[in-house]
Structures are given as C-alpha cells and as structure tokens.
Scaffold this motif. Structure first.
Motif, PDB file in Angstrom:
ATOM      1  N   THR A 130       0.841  -1.190   0.000  1.00  0.00           N
ATOM      2  CA  THR A 130       0.000   0.000   0.000  1.00  0.00           C
ATOM      3  C   THR A 130       0.885   1.252   0.000  1.00  0.00           C
ATOM      4  N   VAL A 131       0.261   2.406  -0.210  1.00  0.00           N
ATOM      5  CA  VAL A 131       1.007   3.663  -0.171  1.00  0.00           C
ATOM      6  C   VAL A 131       1.648   3.847   1.207  1.00  0.00           C
ATOM      7  N   LYS A 132       0.909   3.495   2.259  1.00  0.00           N
ATOM      8  CA  LYS A 132       1.444   3.622   3.614  1.00  0.00           C
ATOM      9  C   LYS A 132       2.695   2.767   3.785  1.00  0.00           C
ATOM     10  N   GLN A 133       2.659   1.527   3.316  1.00  0.00           N
ATOM     11  CA  GLN A 133       3.807   0.635   3.453  1.00  0.00           C
ATOM     12  C   GLN A 133       5.002   1.165   2.663  1.00  0.00           C
ATOM     13  N   ARG A 134       4.744   1.725   1.488  1.00  0.00           N
ATOM     14  CA  ARG A 134       5.835   2.284   0.681  1.00  0.00           C
ATOM     15  C   ARG A 134       6.476   3.475   1.376  1.00  0.00           C
ATOM     16  N   LEU A 135       5.653   4.315   1.974  1.00  0.00           N
ATOM     17  CA  LEU A 135       6.197   5.476   2.697  1.00  0.00           C
ATOM     18  C   LEU A 135       7.026   5.026   3.893  1.00  0.00           C
ATOM     19  N   ILE A 136       6.551   4.017   4.606  1.00  0.00           N
ATOM     20  CA  ILE A 136       7.300   3.518   5.758  1.00  0.00           C
ATOM     21  C   ILE A 136       8.666   3.003   5.304  1.00  0.00           C
ATOM     22  N   TYR A 137       8.682   2.252   4.206  1.00  0.00           N
ATOM     23  CA  TYR A 137       9.957   1.750   3.699  1.00  0.00           C
ATOM     24  C   TYR A 137      10.850   2.911   3.281  1.00  0.00           C
ATOM     25  N   PHE A 138      10.287   3.881   2.564  1.00  0.00           N
ATOM     26  CA  PHE A 138      11.063   5.027   2.075  1.00  0.00           C
ATOM     27  C   PHE A 138      11.738   5.760   3.225  1.00  0.00           C
ATOM     28  N   PHE A 139      10.992   6.036   4.289  1.00  0.00           N
ATOM     29  CA  PHE A 139      11.582   6.749   5.422  1.00  0.00           C
ATOM     30  C   PHE A 139      12.546   5.855   6.206  1.00  0.00           C
ATOM     31  N   GLY A 140      12.343   4.541   6.129  1.00  0.00           N
ATOM     32  CA  GLY A 140      13.316   3.629   6.710  1.00  0.00           C
ATOM     33  C   GLY A 140      14.649   3.709   5.985  1.00  0.00           C
ATOM     34  N   VAL A 141      14.589   3.837   4.658  1.00  0.00           N
ATOM     35  CA  VAL A 141      15.811   4.000   3.872  1.00  0.00           C
ATOM     36  C   VAL A 141      16.508   5.306   4.240  1.00  0.00           C
ATOM     37  N   ALA A 142      15.724   6.372   4.442  1.00  0.00           N
ATOM     38  CA  ALA A 142      16.299   7.688   4.745  1.00  0.00           C
ATOM     39  C   ALA A 142      16.951   7.734   6.125  1.00  0.00           C
ATOM     40  N   ALA A 143      16.491   6.894   7.047  1.00  0.00           N
ATOM     41  CA  ALA A 143      16.954   6.984   8.442  1.00  0.00           C
ATOM     42  C   ALA A 143      18.464   6.828   8.613  1.00  0.00           C
ATOM     43  N   PRO A 144      19.130   5.863   7.965  1.00  0.00           N
ATOM     44  CA  PRO A 144      20.586   5.749   8.148  1.00  0.00           C
ATOM     45  C   PRO A 144      21.379   6.675   7.226  1.00  0.00           C
ATOM     46  N   VAL A 145      20.709   7.323   6.270  1.00  0.00           N
ATOM     47  CA  VAL A 145      21.415   8.102   5.258  1.00  0.00           C
ATOM     48  C   VAL A 145      21.482   9.582   5.604  1.00  0.00           C
TER      49      VAL A 145
END
Length: 240
Positions: A130-145
């Motif tokens: 879902t859009v929500k799941q994609r956003l969660i993944y996207f911000f997960g990617v941003a967290a260590p970067v």
C-alpha cells in the motif's frame, strides 16, 4: 504471504540503505572540510546540508563560490546537477502519488540518490504494498542516510583543514555514484544515457564554471530518450 508489520518494513529500509553509511560518512566530512575552507562557519555548513541535502549540488556550488563564479552561474549549475531529483520524483509518482500533501512534501525533501535507488527497486518488486507501506519503507531507507549527512558535515566543518590531504577522502564520491548507478543500468536507454554523458563531460571539460556537466547531462538525457523511443517502436512493430 504473512502480513508484514510497519516495523518490519521500516527496518527493511534501514537494512537496505545501511551500507551507504560507509561512504556517506567520509563524503559528508569532506563536504564539511571543503565548506570550512571556503569560509563557511560550522552553523552555515550544517545549515547548507539541511537546506540543500544534495551532496553533488553542494560540492558544485561550493567549488564555484570558491572560484568567485557569478551567483547566477552557481544557482544554475547547482539546480542543473539536482535536475535528476525531478526525474526521480516523477518515477515515484505511481507509487507515492496518492499520499497526502504533507507526506509527499516530506518524501520530496528526503529524495536523494540513495533513498531513490533503494525505494524504486523495492517498489517494483513489491507492487502489492500500500502507499502507507511504501512510505514507511522510504523513510526507513532515509533513516541511516540523512542524519549522518547532517552530523558529519558538522564534524568536517569543525575539523576543517586539520585533516591532511593524504587521507584523500574524495575517494568516496565516485565510489558512491558507481554503487548507485551500476545496478540501475538495466536497459539500452540507461546505458546510452550514461555513455553519452561521460563522453560529453570529457569533451566539454574545457568550458568554464563546470558548464560542460550541464551540456553533458542534457545530451545524455536526449540520447537515452531517443534510444528508449527507438526500442519502444521496435517492440510495437514486433508485437503487431
């Protein structure tokens, strides 16, 4: 397939982008050092990273400023280097376009090479999300970067010229871009755009204020678009 929790999806993003820390740390330190050498204080250097959050554009702007380039050239060059972000955004619209305005605004802020590269590959593979799941993944990617980019920009600005040139921290720049671009060269259009961009950057390297990069980028995009058009027409003819 068992239902994935928001936490597990977030940490998938963290895990996928964590290796980029190895190059983000020296890259951001290097920018802090360069910014300090250019006359920026620690606050200004960190604010630069917070506001722009685009390493290639930041290095371009700082280098032009150090060479006393006209302000207009600095702005145009930095925007041109960052033009790829507009293309990144456009390709993410099918996956994140239905998010709220605020969610899309935050996602737009955190679109960098690393978050885009990881996310677009994952979204293609997990189209059921879902859009929500994609956003969660996207911000997960941003967290260590992104946080290390801010933090170590400050470290680099504090250290400044104390780092000896023999450390050659700028090795991180080409390595990071090779790691990002390599897996994405999946079509003839991608290869054509990359080859033409590199060739033209070398040919037009004599232009002042790094304008050769602008010319190379435009010609590369034109070449990639043309090859993609040729391939799509060929596919249509073979299918008819």
């Amino acid at each position: 397939m068992p239902t994935e929790s928001s936490k597990s999806i977030f940490f998938q993003g963290v895990r996928d982008s964590a290796p980029f820390i190895l190059v983000m740390v020296p890259f951001s330190i290097l920018f802090g050092v360069v910014a300090a050498e250019a006359g920026l204080n620690v606050f200004e250097a960190v604010a630069f990273s917070f506001l722009v959050i685009a390493g290639a554009a930041q290095f371009t702007a700082i280098e032009l400023m150090r060479n006393d380039a006209p302000t207009l050239i600095v702005l145009i060059s930095a925007l041109a280097v960052n033009l790829r972000m507009a293309m990144y955004s456009a390709s993410l619209v099918p996956y994140l376009g239905k998010a709220t305005l605020m969610q899309r605004a935050w996602a737009a802020y955190f679109i960098v090479d690393q978050t885009y590269a990881c996310s677009i590959l994952k979204f293609d593979a997990r189209r059921e999300w879902t859009v929500k799941q994609r956003l969660i993944y996207f911000f997960g990617v941003a967290a260590p970067v992104c946080p290390p980019w801010y933090l170590f920009t400050g470290v680099g600005a504090v250290v400044g010229q104390a780092i000896p040139e023999s450390f050659a921290l700028d090795f991180a720049i080409p390595i990071m871009f090779l790691a990002l671009i390599g897996p994405m060269m999946r079509t003839r259009a991608h290869v054509a755009a990359g080859f033409v961009s590199v060739a033209m950057a070398l040919i037009f390297a004599f232009l002042p204020y790094n304008l050769g990069l602008l010319v190379a980028g435009l010609l590369g995009m034109m070449a990639g678009a043309q090859v993609e058009l040729i391939d799509s027409r060929r596919a249509e003819r073979s299918g008819s």
